[in-house]
Design a protein around this motif. Structure first.
Motif, PDB file in Angstrom:
ATOM      1  N   GLU B  78       0.887  -1.426  -0.117  1.00  0.00           N
ATOM      2  CA  GLU B  78      -0.412  -0.211   0.301  1.00  0.00           C
ATOM      3  C   GLU B  78       0.842   1.299  -0.081  1.00  0.00           C
ATOM      4  N   ASP B  79       1.851   1.660   0.480  1.00  0.00           N
ATOM      5  CA  ASP B  79       2.280   2.318   0.873  1.00  0.00           C
ATOM      6  C   ASP B  79       4.332   2.528   0.145  1.00  0.00           C
ATOM      7  N   GLU B  81       6.154   3.231  -2.921  1.00  0.00           N
ATOM      8  CA  GLU B  81       5.873   3.559  -4.257  1.00  0.00           C
ATOM      9  C   GLU B  81       7.520   2.985  -5.647  1.00  0.00           C
ATOM     10  N   TYR B  95       8.749   4.785  -0.320  1.00  0.00           N
ATOM     11  CA  TYR B  95       7.594   5.371  -0.050  1.00  0.00           C
ATOM     12  C   TYR B  95       6.786   6.028  -0.866  1.00  0.00           C
ATOM     13  N   LYS B  96       5.409   6.226  -0.683  1.00  0.00           N
ATOM     14  CA  LYS B  96       4.071   6.621  -1.352  1.00  0.00           C
ATOM     15  C   LYS B  96       4.438   8.183  -0.509  1.00  0.00           C
ATOM     16  N   ASP B  98       2.080   9.770   1.028  1.00  0.00           N
ATOM     17  CA  ASP B  98       1.025  10.214   2.023  1.00  0.00           C
ATOM     18  C   ASP B  98       1.287   9.058   2.933  1.00  0.00           C
ATOM     19  N   VAL B  99       2.974   8.560   3.171  1.00  0.00           N
ATOM     20  CA  VAL B  99       2.717   7.523   3.644  1.00  0.00           C
ATOM     21  C   VAL B  99       2.392   7.816   5.518  1.00  0.00           C
ATOM     22  N   TYR B 100       1.958   7.181   6.397  1.00  0.00           N
ATOM     23  CA  TYR B 100       1.949   8.376   7.853  1.00  0.00           C
ATOM     24  C   TYR B 100       3.375   7.450   8.312  1.00  0.00           C
ATOM     25  N   CYS B 102       6.227   5.151   8.220  1.00  0.00           N
ATOM     26  CA  CYS B 102       7.579   4.706   7.564  1.00  0.00           C
ATOM     27  C   CYS B 102       7.269   2.939   8.210  1.00  0.00           C
ATOM     28  N   ALA B 105       4.599   0.719   7.511  1.00  0.00           N
ATOM     29  CA  ALA B 105       4.477   0.055   5.845  1.00  0.00           C
ATOM     30  C   ALA B 105       5.630  -1.042   5.526  1.00  0.00           C
TER      31      ALA B 105
END
Lengths: 226, 759
Positions: B78-79, B81, B95-96, B98-100, B102, B105
């Protein structure tokens, strides 16, 4: 009908030996339409009395009632409105705003009220005070007499209950002084305007309906002229 | 609202001089604020670019036995990229945005790839080997990926904003003074307005409207100029090679240098300025509303004050005496005006002094930092050797270097290997550094010392002893082991507790798997207290000894060559020399390589690029500092000029009266000269006191900052900063005088009668 009632006004300056009583339990009334002169020596408290009535200087005690309204029971906002609409002040040094032309100076109190000035009233006053051809002039482009006439027009514009003049001819030559006092007299008679004029000039005082003499903050004489 | 807006506009149009001054004041303050915000934005972007150029990934993963399938599973998480393989079992991922979290993730992505997590949170791959990863926190921070980075950024921005607010606080006085002075000039007009019925709200409305109109012009103009000024400084810094130095030649600088104007920062800067302008306007309006209508309207308000006591009979005064007396009365009779002027001029002086100080401190600190933490920058190139054997520099080597035609300033120097300045490691150690004199102890062979310095040391030991100086001693290395100075009480010798090792004379034996014995001589650690005579003291003027910025270097000479080689073998002789101007470093490297072939026991160290980058850094520090000083000086000058010009113009009537009484033009100039001198002197004393306090506080706080065991304050000379403070007094006098004479000339052209009648 009494338009102005002054009750037990007291105002002092300084402390100890240098204490000056500018108003010492002054009381008097002025009926509607009367043109009264306040005379007295320098420092006798004439101007202070005028300023207290005009709502620009608070007394220590006493009351000023204009048309039944106790001036110093008003809030700050109401007092400002009182100065705009109920009273007209004329100073010795004219005190026109240099940034405004004659018309704008005259309509300034109405302008403060966010109201559209009464053009007809403005034209009448300009005509009455001989300023029709000076309406768009700045104060710096006028003579002393013309500036004082503009100041009178400003004071009259809101049709105040009472017009207060502090040495209105004190800064003018004799010819201009004569013009101004004649103008005030005419205005009083034609418009029924109540006036209180502070002056040193006996000739001016003699043209008024009544002479109040002040000394050391007290009224020492009050006579109605013939 | 309409009436106040209209009147405000009329005032601005009518009072052109005040309007221009107010505009200039606000613009100048906005320029500084925008400059600072743009500088912060640009530094952020460049730092981000540097981090990206070095490591363009967010996390690095070490995992054995990762298949393509597992890699795809991570990529499809999901997170995440992207993930790339960069080496055997090594992967990097991004990471993308908008990741909260890391960490979460990454854990989830690895789980998707079939990894397992034990009870302690340790991750294992399918093959059972441990999977490790670490985050590239720097890039995450600058790219604002993840909540930790965002939280850190908010904290940092808040800290920066507080610093900026402090600077703006000074800037606000400039705006405040402009409004205050402008309103003072119109105090009678405001009183008249109030006497004809203007309420407090009207007065506030007029001044606030004026401030809004001024802001509409001044804020965009100031921001434009501020961005322009920042861009000019950026280009200069860029061409000075700052970015090469900053990136330490590790990345292509064309990709990292980027001028950045952040819309968010600009909005914050604009809003901050606007709020300050409104606050200044409101404070001014409140002051106007507090004043008495009648006292303000009265033309001779200042003249009616009665003396408390009757003046005694006084002797007639001379003309000079009267001018002085009049000037003194003028500066003190209106206490409010006097206070406003003195505070305003003092603030200008404090601004200048403080910023000059900070620039000087910044420069000195940068130099100190480089000296403390980097290389010996006294020369471009060093040739030397560890003095285990013969320490003598062959004369032929010097001749070869000179003969190459590429090098200059060739000179033999003493050089200490390693970094001897280390932070104290115990309380006992800190007790050793409480003296007033910093020094280090350099141990040299007596013969070498005599060869280079002669028998007379630059500062004899006796001089120090006579001056009753104490000596700070830091830990240093001997034989690459820590030693401690034991005794410096009599200062004629230094005792050290020296740990060293040597091979034991008693052999020992080891046994291998087959039972064969092997003889060896084990290393034995020994401890010995050694004493050395102090042969002399070098001060910092002796540049060749200045490999770190200590105030003094004690020379502890060791006549015994055997002992010297045994205990002090890490010190040696060097040749320092520079590249001649315009010589190419690559060619010099080639020449050095060729010469080096004949001297293989010597090491050749070329610091040319590092030295150049350090100098470029210093240049950039100076450039940024002096740019700020110029901006601050401009604000200070505008402030002082505005105060004085308006003060003089407010007294038009008074000067007209004096002229009507027979005062000449030169008499008026004399009068304001004395007044300006009084303003400058009084403001100067206040500014010196306040600046002195600021300097003291800063110096104290710098004392707490340690770089490699040495406080930065010890390398910043407090005394050097005094001239900056002192220069402001004559400068303020000259500026005030010029500012006073110009309006006097304007007044002089008008007719006396008009001026006296002036409303």
């Amino acid at each position: 009908m009494e338009i102005l009632e002054v009750k037990n006004l007291t105002k002092t300056y300084g402390k100890g030996e240098s204490l000056i009583k500018a108003a010492d339990s002054i009381s008097f009334t002025v009926p509607k339409g009367q043109m009264a002169a306040v005379v007295g020596a320098s420092g006798s408290g004439k101007s202070t009395l005028l300023h207290i009535i005009g709502g620009v200087e608070k007394p220590e005690s006493g009351n000023v009632l204009v048309n039944g309204t106790d001036v110093y029971s008003l809030s700050e906002k109401e007092l400002a409105a009182y100065r705009r609409t109920k009273v007209g002040l004329i100073y010795q040094f004219y005190n026109l705003l240099p940034i405004l032309n004659v018309s704008d100076n005259i309509t300034l109190p109405t302008f403060m009220d966010e109201k559209k000035p009464d053009e007809k009233r403005l034209a009448e006053l300009l005509e009455l005070l001989g300023l029709s051809d000076r309406a768009s002039h700045l104060p710096s482009q006028l003579s002393g007499g013309q500036q004082q006439r503009a100041a009178i027009a400003r004071a009259l514009f809101s049709s105040p209950d009472i017009l207060l003049a502090d040495e209105p001819t004190g800064n003018l030559d004799s010819k201009s002084s004569e013009e101004i006092i004649t103008l005030l007299r005419t205005t009083s008679e034609q418009l029924g305007q109540t006036m209180l004029i502070v002056t040193h000039d006996e000739k001016i005082a003699a043209r008024c309906d009544r002479i109040i003499t002040v000394s050391d903050g007290r009224i020492v004489g009050d006579e109605v002229t013939s | 609202m309409k009436s106040t807006a209209s009147l405000a506009m009329k005032y601005l149009k009518y009072m052109k001089r005040q309007t221009i001054f107010s505009l200039l004041s606000i613009t100048a303050a906005v320029v500084v604020i925008t400059f600072i915000f743009t500088a912060v934005s640009t530094i952020f972007v460049c730092c981000k670019n540097i981090e990206y150029a070095k490591n363009p990934w967010h996390a690095s993963v070490y995992a054995e036995g990762f298949t393509d399938e597992a890699l795809n599973a991570v990529k499809n998480s999901e997170d995440i990229e992207n993930i790339e393989k960069i080496g055997e079992n090594n992967y990097v991922l991004r990471y993308k945005t908008d990741v909260y979290d890391c960490y979460k993730a990454t854990d989830n992505a690895l789980k998707n790839a079939g990894c397992t997590v034990d009870d302690y949170g340790k991750i294992f791959s399918k093959t059972g080997t441990s999977v490790t990863y670490y985050l590239n926190d720097s890039l995450l921070f600058f790219e604002q990926v993840g909540h930790i980075a965002k939280a850190n950024m908010v904290t940092l921005l808040a800290m920066i904003y507080i610093v900026i607010l402090v600077i703006i606080f000074f800037g606000r006085f400039v705006i405040d003074t402009a409004f205050e002075i402008s309103s003072k000039e119109r105090s009678r007009q405001f009183a008249v307005l109030r006497s004809v019925g203007a309420s407090k709200r009207h007065i506030i409305g007029i001044i606030l409207h004026e401030s809004v109109y001024l802001s509409v012009i001044a804020i965009p103009l100031g921001m434009l100029l501020g961005v322009g000024a920042s861009w000019v400084v950026y280009e200069m810094v860029k061409s000075a090679g700052f970015f090469e130095a900053f990136a330490q030649f590790t990345v292509d600088t064309s990709t990292i240098a980027e001028f950045s104007v952040s819309p968010l920062f600009l909005i914050i800067a604009a809003l901050t300025c606007f709020v300050w302008v409104l606050l200044s306007a409101y404070a001014t309006a409140a002051r106007v509303n507090k004043s008495s209508i009648t006292a303000t309207i009265r033309v001779d308000a200042e003249a009616v004050k009665l003396p408390k006591k009757a003046a005694k009979n006084q002797k007639p005064k001379t003309a000079k005496h009267i001018t002085l007396k009049l000037a003194l009365k003028n500066v003190t009779r209106n206490k409010k005006r006097f206070a406003v002027s003195v505070v305003s001029i003092s603030l200008s002086m404090i601004l200048f002094t403080s910023f000059a100080y900070f620039t000087q401190t910044g420069k000195a600190s940068a130099e100190a930092f480089i000296n403390l933490s980097a290389y010996d920058f006294s020369a471009d190139i060093n040739i030397g050797m560890i003095a285990e054997e013969d320490t003598t520099i062959p004369p032929k080597l010097e001749a070869d270097l000179a003969g190459s035609g590429m090098f200059t300033d060739i000179q033999p120097v003493l050089y200490l290997f390693g970094d001897i300045a280390e932070p104290p490691v115990s309380d006992d150690a800190s007790a050793l550094i409480n003296g007033s004199l910093s020094c280090r102890v350099m141990f040299v062979n007596e013969n070498t010392y005599n060869m280079i310095t002669g028998s007379n040391p630059p500062v004899p030991y006796q001089t120090l002893a006579d001056e009753n100086k104490t000596v700070d001693v830091n830990f240093c290395h001997i034989g690459r082991e820590k030693v401690r100075i034991l005794d410096l009480d009599d200062m004629s010798s230094v005792s050290i507790n020296c740990d060293y090792y040597e091979k034991s004379n008693t052999p020992e034996y080891t046994e291998d798997e087959n039972g064969n014995k092997e003889q060896y001589y084990p290393t034995v650690w020994l401890n010995e207290a050694l004493s050395f005579d102090i042969a002399g003291v070098c001060d910092t003027a002796l540049a060749e000894y200045k490999s770190s910025p200590y105030t003094f270097t004690l020379i502890a000479a060791e006549p015994n060559t055997e002992r010297y080689n045994k205990y002090l073998s890490c010190h040696g002789e060097y040749i320092h020399f520079n590249l001649i101007d315009g010589a190419d470093n690559d060619s010099a490297e080639a020449v050095l390589g060729k010469i080096g072939e004949s001297y293989d026991r010597f090491s050749f160290e070329n610091y040319y690029l590092q030295r150049k980058s350090a100098n470029d850094t210093l240049f950039s520090v100076k450039l940024i500092g002096y740019s700020l000083i110029i901006l601050i000086s401009l604000i200070a000058i505008i402030n002082a000029v505005n105060t004085i010009v308006t003060g003089i113009l407010n007294r038009r009537r008074e000067f007209a009266v004096l002229k009507s009484l027979g005062m000449t033009k030169s008499g008026a100039v004399r009068l304001v000269t004395v007044e300006c001198a009084l303003y400058a002197a009084i403001s100067g004393i206040i500014a010196l006191a306040v600046s002195g306090l600021l300097l003291l506080l800063t110096s104290q706080s710098m004392n707490m900052m340690l770089v490699d065991g040495t406080t930065l304050a010890s390398v910043v000379s407090y005394g050097e900063l005094v001239p900056y403070a002192l220069i402001t007094i004559p400068a303020a006098f000259v500026i005030c005088l010029i500012a006073a004479v110009i309006p006097l000339r304007i007044i002089g052209k008008a007719s006396i009668a008009d001026e006296i009648r002036q409303f």
